[in-house]
Design an enzyme around this catalytic site. Sequence first.
Site, mmCIF file in Angstrom:
data_model
loop_
_atom_site.group_PDB
_atom_site.id
_atom_site.type_symbol
_atom_site.label_atom_id
_atom_site.label_comp_id
_atom_site.label_asym_id
_atom_site.label_seq_id
_atom_site.Cartn_x
_atom_site.Cartn_y
_atom_site.Cartn_z
ATOM 1 N N HIS A 126 17.683 3.299 -0.177
ATOM 2 C CA HIS A 126 17.212 4.024 -0.379
ATOM 3 C C HIS A 126 17.636 5.545 -0.279
ATOM 4 C CE1 HIS A 126 14.299 7.011 -2.648
ATOM 5 N NE2 HIS A 126 13.531 5.747 -2.603
ATOM 6 N N ASP B 174 9.613 -12.370 8.011
ATOM 7 C CA ASP B 174 8.252 -13.762 8.410
ATOM 8 C C ASP B 174 8.493 -15.113 7.706
ATOM 9 O OD1 ASP B 174 7.699 -12.110 11.080
ATOM 10 O OD2 ASP B 174 5.992 -12.430 10.308
ATOM 11 N N VAL C 275 1.207 -1.029 0.155
ATOM 12 C CA VAL C 275 -0.060 0.069 -0.050
ATOM 13 C C VAL C 275 0.174 1.032 0.169
ATOM 14 C CG1 VAL C 275 -0.491 0.404 2.669
ATOM 15 C CG2 VAL C 275 -2.898 0.799 1.233
ATOM 16 N N LEU D 261 9.588 7.624 3.366
ATOM 17 C CA LEU D 261 10.121 7.302 1.766
ATOM 18 C C LEU D 261 9.456 9.122 1.272
ATOM 19 C CD1 LEU D 261 12.294 5.822 -0.644
ATOM 20 C CD2 LEU D 261 9.397 5.293 -1.327
ATOM 21 N N GLY E 70 5.950 5.338 -6.382
ATOM 22 C CA GLY E 70 6.596 6.111 -7.613
ATOM 23 C C GLY E 70 5.749 5.594 -9.047
ATOM 24 N N ARG F 139 19.599 3.262 -6.918
ATOM 25 C CA ARG F 139 19.633 3.653 -5.071
ATOM 26 C C ARG F 139 20.858 3.427 -5.312
ATOM 27 N NH1 ARG F 139 13.592 1.269 -4.554
ATOM 28 N NH2 ARG F 139 12.714 3.377 -6.318
ATOM 29 N N PHE G 14 13.089 6.463 -14.524
ATOM 30 C CA PHE G 14 12.602 6.160 -13.120
ATOM 31 C C PHE G 14 14.450 5.596 -13.376
ATOM 32 C CE2 PHE G 14 11.436 4.522 -9.291
ATOM 33 C CZ PHE G 14 10.412 5.529 -8.854
ATOM 34 N N ARG H 98 18.534 -3.487 -6.524
ATOM 35 C CA ARG H 98 16.983 -3.528 -7.412
ATOM 36 C C ARG H 98 17.055 -2.217 -8.559
ATOM 37 N NH1 ARG H 98 11.621 -1.755 -6.173
ATOM 38 N NH2 ARG H 98 12.398 -1.001 -3.940
ATOM 39 N N HIS I 123 14.858 0.194 2.508
ATOM 40 C CA HIS I 123 14.112 -0.020 2.023
ATOM 41 C C HIS I 123 13.355 -0.825 1.293
ATOM 42 C CE1 HIS I 123 10.663 1.853 -0.559
ATOM 43 N NE2 HIS I 123 11.797 1.240 -1.880
ATOM 44 N N GLU J 283 10.808 8.762 -5.321
ATOM 45 C CA GLU J 283 12.145 8.702 -6.979
ATOM 46 C C GLU J 283 11.345 9.638 -7.305
ATOM 47 O OE1 GLU J 283 15.177 5.473 -7.011
ATOM 48 O OE2 GLU J 283 14.302 5.092 -9.498
ATOM 49 N N GLN K 20 19.003 -2.576 0.168
ATOM 50 C CA GLN K 20 18.824 -1.761 -0.513
ATOM 51 C C GLN K 20 18.513 -0.654 0.121
ATOM 52 O OE1 GLN K 20 15.976 -0.180 -3.477
ATOM 53 N NE2 GLN K 20 17.781 -0.707 -5.066
HETATM 54 C C1 FAD Z 1 8.156 3.289 0.677
HETATM 55 C C2 FAD Z 1 8.018 2.381 -0.303
HETATM 56 C C3 FAD Z 1 8.020 2.381 -1.837
HETATM 57 C C4 FAD Z 1 7.825 1.740 -2.350
HETATM 58 N N1 FAD Z 1 8.155 2.100 -3.673
HETATM 59 C C5 FAD Z 1 7.760 1.113 -4.979
HETATM 60 C C6 FAD Z 1 7.222 1.415 -6.076
HETATM 61 O O1 FAD Z 1 7.221 2.955 -6.309
HETATM 62 N N2 FAD Z 1 7.652 0.852 -7.072
HETATM 63 C C7 FAD Z 1 7.934 -0.406 -6.737
HETATM 64 O O2 FAD Z 1 8.020 -1.028 -7.431
HETATM 65 N N3 FAD Z 1 8.593 -0.865 -5.867
HETATM 66 C C8 FAD Z 1 8.281 -0.095 -4.230
HETATM 67 N N4 FAD Z 1 8.765 -0.756 -3.122
HETATM 68 C C9 FAD Z 1 8.786 -2.443 -3.135
HETATM 69 C C10 FAD Z 1 7.384 -2.603 -3.076
HETATM 70 O O3 FAD Z 1 6.483 -2.083 -2.791
HETATM 71 C C11 FAD Z 1 7.600 -3.820 -1.603
HETATM 72 O O4 FAD Z 1 8.400 -4.658 -2.994
HETATM 73 C C12 FAD Z 1 6.344 -5.105 -2.505
HETATM 74 O O5 FAD Z 1 5.228 -4.300 -1.945
HETATM 75 C C13 FAD Z 1 6.055 -6.618 -2.155
HETATM 76 O O6 FAD Z 1 5.155 -6.695 -1.488
HETATM 77 P P1 FAD Z 1 5.053 -8.036 -1.332
HETATM 78 O O7 FAD Z 1 3.430 -8.297 -2.275
HETATM 79 O O8 FAD Z 1 5.715 -8.839 -1.168
HETATM 80 O O9 FAD Z 1 4.163 -8.005 0.441
HETATM 81 P P2 FAD Z 1 4.037 -7.056 1.321
HETATM 82 O O10 FAD Z 1 2.558 -5.863 0.854
HETATM 83 O O11 FAD Z 1 4.791 -6.112 2.207
HETATM 84 O O12 FAD Z 1 2.614 -7.947 2.148
HETATM 85 C C14 FAD Z 1 3.574 -8.952 2.759
HETATM 86 C C15 FAD Z 1 1.738 -9.609 3.548
HETATM 87 O O13 FAD Z 1 2.307 -10.911 4.129
HETATM 88 C C16 FAD Z 1 1.274 -11.115 5.067
HETATM 89 N N5 FAD Z 1 2.059 -12.064 6.549
HETATM 90 C C17 FAD Z 1 4.049 -11.385 6.587
HETATM 91 N N6 FAD Z 1 4.046 -12.128 8.001
HETATM 92 C C18 FAD Z 1 3.231 -12.804 8.393
HETATM 93 C C19 FAD Z 1 2.829 -14.201 8.855
HETATM 94 N N7 FAD Z 1 3.613 -14.403 9.993
HETATM 95 N N8 FAD Z 1 1.798 -14.719 9.077
HETATM 96 C C20 FAD Z 1 0.530 -13.894 8.082
HETATM 97 N N9 FAD Z 1 1.075 -12.985 7.457
HETATM 98 C C21 FAD Z 1 1.113 -12.428 6.992
HETATM 99 C C22 FAD Z 1 0.955 -9.296 5.314
HETATM 100 O O14 FAD Z 1 -0.120 -9.621 6.228
HETATM 101 C C23 FAD Z 1 1.496 -9.024 4.394
HETATM 102 O O15 FAD Z 1 -0.271 -9.062 3.740
HETATM 103 C C24 FAD Z 1 8.084 0.468 -2.488
HETATM 104 C C25 FAD Z 1 7.979 -0.192 -0.727
HETATM 105 C C26 FAD Z 1 8.089 0.532 0.455
HETATM 106 C C27 FAD Z 1 8.393 0.506 1.376
#
Ligand code: FAD
Lengths: 127, 581, 113, 248
Positions: free
Chosen positions: B233, B212, B47, B243, B51, B286, B117, B389, B354, B246, B231
């Site tokens: 940032h 986890d 969420v 953040l 960028g 980065r 980017f 990345r 980051h 970028e 990484q």
């Molecule tokens: C501030 C910020 C800005 C970013 N901006 C960009 C961008 O502009 N472009 C880009 O490409 N990437 C960006 N990234 C990176 C990217 O957002 C993340 O790498 C990506 O969203 C990760 O998604 P995910 O589905 O892997 O994990 P997440 O979205 O982190 O979801 C993890 C899920 O796992 C669940 N979970 C974790 N542990 C457990 C457990 N033990 N038991 C049950 N459930 C668990 C959580 O509840 C959650 O639902 C950004 C990251 C950050 C922090």
Amino acid sequence: MTGAYRPPRDNLWFARTRHCAFFVLRELTSVFVAWTIVFLLMFVDAVRTGSLQEFGALAGRPWMIAINVLALAATVLHTITFLNLAPKATVVRLDGWRVPAWMIQGGNHSAWVVLSVLIAYFILRSP
Amino acid sequence: MIDVLIVGGGGAGLRAAIAVAEAVKAGGPPLAVAVVSKVYPMRSHTVSAEGGAAGVIGIGDTLDEHCYDTISGGDWLCDQDAVEAFVAEAPKELIQLEHWGCPWSRESDGRVAVRPFGGMKKMRTWYAADKTGFHLLHTLFQTSLKYQDVIRYDEWYVTKLVVDDGRVHGVVAVEIRTGRIETIAARTVILATGGCGRVFPFTTNAAIKTGDGMALAYRAGAPLKDMEFVQYHPTGLPFTGILITEAARAEGGWLINKDGYRYLQDYDLGKPTPTPKLRSMELGPRDRLSQAFVHEQQLGRTVDTPYGPVVYLDLRHLGEDKIDARIPFVRELCRSYQNLDPATDLIPVRPVVHYMMGGVHTDIDGATPIAGLFAAGETACVSINGANRLGSNSLPECLVFGRRAGIAAAEFARSHRDGEAAAVRTQGDDERRRLERGREGSSTGERIADLREEMQHTLEGAAGIYRTGDVLTKAVDTLAELRERAEEVRIDDTSTAFNTELINLQELHTMLEVAQTIVACALNRQESRGAHQRTDYPARDDDAYLAHSLVHRAPDGTPSVGLLPVTITRWPPGERVYGRD
Amino acid sequence: MRRTLEPYLWLLFSGGGVVAALLLPVLVLLFGVLMPLGVVDWPTAEHLRALADNVLVRLALLAVVVLCLFHAAHRIRFTSEELLGIARFDLVIAVICYGGAVVGAITAGLILF
Amino acid sequence: MTETKETATRTIRMEVARYRPGEDDEPVFQGYDVPLMPDWAVLDGLNHIKDQLDGSLSYRWSCRMGVCGSCGMTVNGEPRLTCGTFLTEYGEGPIRIEPLKGFPVIRDLVVDIDGFLAKLSSTRPWLVREGEELPLTTEYAQTPEQLDAYKQYSMCINCLLCYSACPVYVLDPDFLGPAAIALAQRYNLDSRDMGDRFDVLNQEDAVWGCTFVGECTRVCPKHVDPAEAIQRYKLTAALRSVLPWSRR
Ligand SMILES: Cc1cc2nc3c(=O)[nH]c(=O)nc-3n(C[C@H](O)[C@H](O)[C@H](O)COP(=O)(O)OP(=O)(O)OC[C@H]3O[C@@H](n4cnc5c(N)ncnc54)[C@H](O)[C@@H]3O)c2cc1C
Ligand code: SF4
Ligand code: F3S
Ligand code: FES
């Protein structure tokens, strides 16, 4: 697990914030809208039955005037709030550009002034 | 019995869930699919991505160029077959999301707009203003509601993978609301639990990003890969670590030091130009930008604040209108959290942890070495990010490999319809007893928060932007000791309902486990590459280390690191060149 | 699909709100305050009669009365329910409120025609 | 979060509602003194309590940047995102922290929001298309103006402050409520959507339950303006009811 806690109904919710109190006030203007209609009907009845004299006497009583001053305040409050909120329901878009709320509100209030003047004119102009 | 159990409701987890639901809709035997998440899915950290998401659509851009940017950005540690698959599927995924309603920003003729980017040679980053991750996640979540067969375990915390005889059989999880501990049997499990930024003290990552999934897989016997690549940032707000995307630089923002000088020109990143130039200066990668900051600091050209040294991000010349149109969230964040307005003020920024390039080792379909166990998203390491990345590659990574993992898991569940193993019950019972002990309370011992802080500072000191052998060696000992102390912590909360202290304790354990792998891998890699910079080994060493680090958990619980060759298809290792044509 | 009367009631409420907003303040001001206070004189009975004898004026008046009464009835219905916490008696309250408005409207018709 | 170098000389009192199911019949307040740091949000104060004073306090939070929507609580009577509300806003204190009003309290500051999720699903918050889908090589065209028509309603972070502020919802939990209706409108007004949500929205417990208190819009941290979304749909639904041939 024992159940979640469900808070009891808050009987004084409208007194908790300024905004809610004002909302209730706004809604209560409707009582005066109803009263104004009753008053006007009494007036029209007097006009049609030729009993304007009695009506004039009744309307001149101090408590009657007091009620009507309140009614005036309430209807003006109603007008202002109602015309200000109208743009919420009617979003006007011209060619993708959204007409800003203040323009619509300005239009509404202008219409109010013009209509009021017109009505006063028709009622007051001597025949 | 669940066929596909997805742990995590972020971008990767939800994309996987929808892929399975659609596979079912398309025919074949029905599959029970479930999403377990420790927060409501729309609260997942996807969420907060701001960028954008990269995918080739523009005229004049090619898949090969996206591959090259990614591979060189990753300092040739990417598996090139995975990158090729990723780059080819990313545009489809982004269009799929458009078809599901994602409010991508648009050109005036109605086509999807793209922005430049960092590290990308062409404009190919799709964006939804500067709330890309927010819109992406809510679009996925709301679309997932359409598939009513997807079972959701919202606010359930997974504590253990049940693995027997090399095959996964389900998970043990706590229903946070009631404290009920349950074993959920499943034919396949997809880990999509996100990153682990919280092992560091200063991070853009949310409270939930505690690694986890990595720890779950690692404890169950699956190896983690490339854990030393963390990484930083370059632009985080000093106190909160929030953040500043970028995109702010992509729209034309400048990084300046305390003298108002665009210092990046001193670090082989090109010459300053008034308007942004791709793959140059502020649009460099980065790792290089964060490293430049450290040098500026050493030269005394940063500004000291109560929250550490900072440089400034200058957006003033962009003007209010452009800021509001392209990066409104940046303005909102600066106003609410830093009490300044980027239209008129400089934004103080400093490098902030980051993203984790490393994660659970998987193949190109998300499969781990444990049968039936898959991983996708930030928690996985398919190796498209290599040693660094590129911004905007990770949201599409979640989509592409979330979908792939979903399909592969569905396939696996259909072809392996055998029942649960006997071990499931005993493993579940053991885990229940362990967790129940954590609710017994204890008035002695140290506070969870104190241990967590000590771990975070150990990591920052040892595995920060620059690393060195001695400090890493010391960190190994500190972490081992912290793990012991974490067994005897003080526990105030003994209730079953919404016991967050119990969860925090589990998270402390997983973070410590992950922290150990980061330090072990960093110690083992005696070279500097991408985000891993050793002051004692400042050069890249392709002869010895053009290879992934692969770390297993030894029987005594310590990490044991090995190497795995990198897959090279068409782009032999070369020099990383930025700002020079 | 369950049918509901609410849209129609809401249209009456809104229409009444607009009419009340635009017309009532000036009428109360004149007939309720300024004339009884003697600030302005009452118009002559003939002038008023002439106005009231005009069918168009009477029709317009009837419309104003009906709309304003529905406006008031609608608001009073909801406000009383919210203030007093009696939403479960909505049906009864609605019948009383809108019933009042209907009675008022009939009375107005009798007076005007 | 980095260690705070400045030491707070002053503290502020936080009065936190505690409710432990099975132990308490109703919430009780517990007072804690936390350092009054200039940069601290109310959430930082809570974290200080949890980390240093009382590990048994339960509340939700995650992103601490106002976008995940999980940290909504009642702060001195007002629904607020605690990560975006600062201790210094409250002068000398004390600051009263209660769970969001209008929801069952699971524990301490944690409320049950499953009802909202069910409501959200009921409005079909996804893009509805009819007929042939475009292949995954082409996007549906949408001009910036068309995007603008619904964008504001797509900014909802599901924090539920609006529900907590809406007297209609607090009095009647069956009311579909501001955010769910705003999100339905987000799709209704999307030029790519072909769906119809009249059956769900044109209900006494849906748009017609709203009496336009307007509190939802006032407290919304993301400027979604749900009050507007609802009033607009009232007009749509009313026109559709009298003019049966007009759709949307
Ligand atoms: C501030 C910020 C800005 C970013 N901006 C960009 C961008 O502009 N472009 C880009 O490409 N990437 C960006 N990234 C990176 C990217 O957002 C993340 O790498 C990506 O969203 C990760 O998604 P995910 O589905 O892997 O994990 P997440 O979205 O982190 O979801 C993890 C899920 O796992 C669940 N979970 C974790 N542990 C457990 C457990 N033990 N038991 C049950 N459930 C668990 C959580 O509840 C959650 O639902 C950004 C990251 C950050 C922090
Ligand atoms: S409409 Fe606003 S207040 Fe309501 S849930 Fe959405 S973001 Fe929160
Ligand atoms: S506060 Fe409630 S009554 Fe309507 S305008 Fe907002 S939903
Ligand atoms: S913690 Fe995410 S909105 Fe406050």
